[in-house]
Design a protein around this motif. Sequence first.
Motif, PDB file in Angstrom:
ATOM      1  N   ARG B 107      31.385  34.989  51.897  1.00  0.00           N
ATOM      2  CA  ARG B 107      29.950  35.080  51.641  1.00  0.00           C
ATOM      3  C   ARG B 107      29.526  36.533  51.559  1.00  0.00           C
ATOM      4  NH1 ARG B 107      27.969  31.213  54.786  1.00  0.00           N
ATOM      5  NH2 ARG B 107      29.991  30.236  54.498  1.00  0.00           N
ATOM      6  N   ASN B 108      28.375  36.708  50.972  1.00  0.00           N
ATOM      7  CA  ASN B 108      27.823  38.044  50.829  1.00  0.00           C
ATOM      8  C   ASN B 108      26.993  38.403  52.054  1.00  0.00           C
ATOM      9  OD1 ASN B 108      26.874  40.428  49.832  1.00  0.00           O
ATOM     10  ND2 ASN B 108      25.388  39.504  48.434  1.00  0.00           N
ATOM     11  N   GLY B 109      27.153  39.626  52.549  1.00  0.00           N
ATOM     12  CA  GLY B 109      26.394  40.052  53.715  1.00  0.00           C
ATOM     13  C   GLY B 109      24.897  40.011  53.493  1.00  0.00           C
ATOM     14  N   ALA B 110      24.472  40.139  52.235  1.00  0.00           N
ATOM     15  CA  ALA B 110      23.039  40.096  51.935  1.00  0.00           C
ATOM     16  C   ALA B 110      22.488  38.686  52.073  1.00  0.00           C
ATOM     17  CB  ALA B 110      22.791  40.608  50.516  1.00  0.00           C
ATOM     18  N   GLY B 111      23.360  37.730  52.293  1.00  0.00           N
ATOM     19  CA  GLY B 111      22.903  36.377  52.582  1.00  0.00           C
ATOM     20  C   GLY B 111      22.557  35.541  51.374  1.00  0.00           C
ATOM     21  N   ASN B 112      22.966  35.958  50.211  1.00  0.00           N
ATOM     22  CA  ASN B 112      22.547  35.199  49.030  1.00  0.00           C
ATOM     23  C   ASN B 112      23.685  34.512  48.286  1.00  0.00           C
ATOM     24  OD1 ASN B 112      23.588  37.695  48.234  1.00  0.00           O
ATOM     25  ND2 ASN B 112      22.587  37.508  46.235  1.00  0.00           N
ATOM     26  N   ALA B 113      24.913  34.700  48.740  1.00  0.00           N
ATOM     27  CA  ALA B 113      26.024  34.137  47.970  1.00  0.00           C
ATOM     28  C   ALA B 113      27.114  33.610  48.883  1.00  0.00           C
ATOM     29  CB  ALA B 113      26.610  35.201  47.046  1.00  0.00           C
ATOM     30  N   VAL B 114      27.675  32.482  48.479  1.00  0.00           N
ATOM     31  CA  VAL B 114      28.791  31.911  49.225  1.00  0.00           C
ATOM     32  C   VAL B 114      29.833  31.422  48.219  1.00  0.00           C
ATOM     33  CG1 VAL B 114      27.585  29.689  49.380  1.00  0.00           C
ATOM     34  CG2 VAL B 114      29.436  30.161  50.965  1.00  0.00           C
ATOM     35  N   GLY B 115      31.090  31.609  48.557  1.00  0.00           N
ATOM     36  CA  GLY B 115      32.142  31.194  47.636  1.00  0.00           C
ATOM     37  C   GLY B 115      33.296  30.563  48.372  1.00  0.00           C
ATOM     38  N   SER B 116      34.124  29.881  47.636  1.00  0.00           N
ATOM     39  CA  SER B 116      35.341  29.328  48.221  1.00  0.00           C
ATOM     40  C   SER B 116      36.477  29.479  47.225  1.00  0.00           C
ATOM     41  CB  SER B 116      35.142  27.852  48.569  1.00  0.00           C
ATOM     42  OG  SER B 116      35.058  27.085  47.379  1.00  0.00           O
ATOM     43  N   LEU B 117      37.659  29.635  47.752  1.00  0.00           N
ATOM     44  CA  LEU B 117      38.839  29.774  46.904  1.00  0.00           C
ATOM     45  C   LEU B 117      40.000  29.039  47.561  1.00  0.00           C
ATOM     46  CD1 LEU B 117      40.281  31.265  44.472  1.00  0.00           C
ATOM     47  CD2 LEU B 117      40.909  33.020  46.139  1.00  0.00           C
ATOM     48  N   ASP B 118      40.677  28.252  46.780  1.00  0.00           N
ATOM     49  CA  ASP B 118      41.876  27.596  47.296  1.00  0.00           C
ATOM     50  C   ASP B 118      43.004  27.800  46.292  1.00  0.00           C
ATOM     51  OD1 ASP B 118      43.428  26.132  49.052  1.00  0.00           O
ATOM     52  OD2 ASP B 118      42.974  24.228  48.064  1.00  0.00           O
ATOM     53  N   VAL B 119      44.145  28.191  46.771  1.00  0.00           N
ATOM     54  CA  VAL B 119      45.308  28.368  45.905  1.00  0.00           C
ATOM     55  C   VAL B 119      46.481  27.608  46.508  1.00  0.00           C
ATOM     56  CG1 VAL B 119      46.931  29.986  44.870  1.00  0.00           C
ATOM     57  CG2 VAL B 119      44.543  30.664  45.166  1.00  0.00           C
ATOM     58  N   ARG B 120      47.074  26.735  45.714  1.00  0.00           N
ATOM     59  CA  ARG B 120      48.294  26.051  46.155  1.00  0.00           C
ATOM     60  C   ARG B 120      49.414  26.425  45.191  1.00  0.00           C
ATOM     61  NH1 ARG B 120      46.954  19.898  47.773  1.00  0.00           N
ATOM     62  NH2 ARG B 120      49.129  20.117  48.444  1.00  0.00           N
ATOM     63  N   ARG B 121      50.457  27.015  45.707  1.00  0.00           N
ATOM     64  CA  ARG B 121      51.587  27.374  44.853  1.00  0.00           C
ATOM     65  C   ARG B 121      52.401  26.133  44.529  1.00  0.00           C
ATOM     66  NH1 ARG B 121      51.462  32.955  43.966  1.00  0.00           N
ATOM     67  NH2 ARG B 121      52.825  32.112  42.348  1.00  0.00           N
TER      68      ARG B 121
END
Lengths: 332, 332
Positions: B107-121
């Motif tokens: 997430r962004n410290g400014a409080g306006n963005a959140v993300g997720s990432l998943d990687v499976r080899r």
Amino acid sequence: MLRPEHCLRLLPATALAFVPASAPFSCPLSRSHRGTTRLRLPHGSGPQLRGKPSSTLRAPAMPDAAVAPAPEMPQREVARALAEQAVARLGPRLLPSAVPDDVAEFRNGAGNAVGSLDVRRGAPGSSIDFMLQSSLHCKVPNGAIDITSILIFLNTATDAPHFLLELIQGRPTSIVVVLDLLPRKDLALHPDYLQKYYENTRMDEQRANIEELPQARPYRSPSLFVRSACSPTAVMVTIDCGQGGDAALEDIVSGRLATVAKEVLQIWLDCCAESMTAMDDTERDFLLKRDQIVRSKTIEVDLTASLPRMFDPDVSSRVISEIRKAFGVEGP
Amino acid sequence: MLRPEHCLRLLPATALAFVPASAPFSCPLSRSHRGTTRLRLPHGSGPQLRGKPSSTLRAPAMPDAAVAPAPEMPQREVARALAEQAVARLGPRLLPSAVPDDVAEFRNGAGNAVGSLDVRRGAPGSSIDFMLQSSLHCKVPNGAIDITSILIFLNTATDAPHFLLELIQGRPTSIVVVLDLLPRKDLALHPDYLQKYYENTRMDEQRANIEELPQARPYRSPSLFVRSACSPTAVMVTIDCGQGGDAALEDIVSGRLATVAKEVLQIWLDCCAESMTAMDDTERDFLLKRDQIVRSKTIEVDLTASLPRMFDPDVSSRVISEIRKAFGVEGP
């Protein structure tokens, strides 16, 4: 009504490159070809084809079928102006026309179709392989189909893109436009090539100039090969002005389209036509191989399948033979 | 209003591949990034991200900026269903998730963005290189931007295309869709490859199923590289339902789009995911070289330029590092 999609599966001359004939033949034209539809337009009642004196026009194969020359129309004016622009710049790098008279102008014995083909080879030592112009006019029960093409292909002295314009009109209110600098390298593998010939030249602005027309919608060639062969900045659109839009279409073709086509040709003349590319033998062999595959596939997907559907076998085989010669591609 | 074109120049996560950031940064988001816009949504007030328990959510870098999880919406449901479909079929050929917790969700410290990432080899011996899923939700002054991506890339055991889906939404009534089997060979040079993976699979019908929607218009990525990398049957559209069309868009995403995406994935699972291609060393080296160039260029045109604009440097560098690792591409 004959839709452009139908015309596109049929039509030939040098709409060759971009008019695949992968689908079964299902157009009213086939009736003409079988001789059940005849047109008896007064010979010489229209303007001359490509400025040649009418005395050079051959008699139709069937003596009772008088075929009028292709009518003047904005798409032919655009093509003629572009050809003049190219010839003026390329000058002595183009050899004189090299096609026999009976290919320079040809017609269907059924009296419904007339075509012209001109091929000028590049002079030895130049990077020009050939410049090919063609025009086709074909009467069908509900109107006519007109196709005009200009291709200027380069040889392996350079890897710069070829120039291509195809204008295909199945009715007076609608036209298909394919206008591109045809890439000769895999653009995903060669970002530097993409940048040099497409980004730095701002080719995408030319595409956008046409696509922003409210009458334009994307034209998806039924041939995936054709779509793959074009660049990401290719103009591939149908401009459809709707019922009663004959004059509106003429204005667009003579106006916006003519301007954009001229600018694209100018970009090609400035950035491609005179370029020479340093390549080692391996690179040149690879370029040659890709060129050959693209040319062969181009001819296969269109020309050999569609020309014989419109013209008598002896005419179509003569024309195909000349186009194969220009493309440097052997027959099957 | 924030137009999708603007979002597209900004946005990241794994909209990486198809969200170039070539233009100057000019979006309201930059204000958020500089901390002048803060959102204080109640933590945990929305649905959980990708089904993970909220206890695994990290505190934002700036302790006063509470960030809500990304909201449920049809685009995330579509992506989740596709991921399940892929996982069910690929089974043990996918290794467990390999990203650290602070990249799995960020997430962004400014409080306006959140993300997720998943990687499976992919498991050793399989043709799967990796499966990457990402989701991004970013509040902007006039609304939010949501991006969901699924990429399943193959290794050099096969030359079959990769799978790619990107859904990019800058407002509730409009979505950009990029859905493709990403070719790994030059299609103009390899008509057999084009036939095998695109013609025989009738992929173009899937494209047409989306493009025939009256709300769909072509999406032209501002990156010519992205356009060049895609196949001629790629779905690249903006679906815009116009003012008040929130519900209509949700219906399309959950209906027609979900169906087409599922069918494209099924084609990929049936024809690409399990394929093994016999290649000699030269062919494999060439494929590897092309893959590397496409992957490097993909990351260059988008990710490294845009992620740091939305997330604090430590967050974006962590995420970029994991994506580089998945792509097998070194940093600059």
